[in-house]
Scaffold this motif. Structure first.
Motif, PDB file in Angstrom:
ATOM      1  N   SER A  55       0.827  -1.202   0.000  1.00  0.00           N
ATOM      2  CA  SER A  55       0.000   0.000   0.000  1.00  0.00           C
ATOM      3  C   SER A  55       0.863   1.254   0.000  1.00  0.00           C
ATOM      4  O   SER A  55       2.036   1.215   0.361  1.00  0.00           O
ATOM      5  N   THR A  56       0.272   2.332  -0.439  1.00  0.00           N
ATOM      6  CA  THR A  56       0.937   3.629  -0.422  1.00  0.00           C
ATOM      7  C   THR A  56       0.042   4.636   0.289  1.00  0.00           C
ATOM      8  O   THR A  56      -1.184   4.481   0.340  1.00  0.00           O
ATOM      9  N   ASP A  57       0.679   5.671   0.814  1.00  0.00           N
ATOM     10  CA  ASP A  57      -0.050   6.699   1.537  1.00  0.00           C
ATOM     11  C   ASP A  57       0.565   8.042   1.171  1.00  0.00           C
ATOM     12  O   ASP A  57       1.787   8.176   1.112  1.00  0.00           O
ATOM     13  N   TYR A  58      -0.273   9.023   0.921  1.00  0.00           N
ATOM     14  CA  TYR A  58       0.197  10.349   0.531  1.00  0.00           C
ATOM     15  C   TYR A  58      -0.438  11.418   1.413  1.00  0.00           C
ATOM     16  O   TYR A  58      -1.608  11.297   1.813  1.00  0.00           O
ATOM     17  N   ALA A  59       0.308  12.473   1.640  1.00  0.00           N
ATOM     18  CA  ALA A  59      -0.285  13.657   2.242  1.00  0.00           C
ATOM     19  C   ALA A  59      -1.283  14.258   1.264  1.00  0.00           C
ATOM     20  O   ALA A  59      -1.068  14.210   0.043  1.00  0.00           O
TER      21      ALA A  59
END
Length: 121
Positions: A55-59
């Motif tokens: 998974s990826t997470d971004y501001a």
């Protein structure tokens, strides 16, 4: 021990692009999460993007403009930054989390020394 080497920072005009790289070296068995954080003058360090466990997470401030990717074979993480804005100006830090390191007990967290990104005309 583990060493993180960042590269790719610099000065760019608004609307331009930069690509950051961070290579982790040392007696690494595995890495859980790799990511990028940034700290602007007078502000707290904040998450930019992370990737791990599929998974990826971004501001919110960088969604749609930045893309994080990872080369697990080389323990390297990249941050492609497009449509840069002056408010993206900061020191960008690479982070490795939940790393298993030969000869070291437990899951470890490491930081790079940072690379300056300046967005200005």
């Amino acid at each position: 021990q583990v060493r993180l080497v960042e590269s790719g920072g610099g000065l760019v005009q608004p609307g331009g692009s930069l690509r950051l790289s961070c290579a982790a070296s040392g007696s690494i068995f595995s890495i859980g999460t790799m990511g990028w954080y940034r700290q602007a003058p007078g502000k707290q360090r904040e998450l930019v993007a992370t990737t791990g466990s599929g998974s990826t997470d971004y501001a919110d401030s960088v969604k749609g403009r930045f893309a994080i990717s990872r080369d697990n074979a080389k323990n390297t993480v990249f941050l492609q930054m497009n449509s840069l804005k002056p408010e993206d100006t900061a020191v960008y830090y690479c982070n490795v989390d939940r790393a298993v390191v030969h000869g070291v007990s437990g899951l470890r967290n490491y930081w790079g020394q940072g690379t300056q990104v300046t967005v200005s005309s």
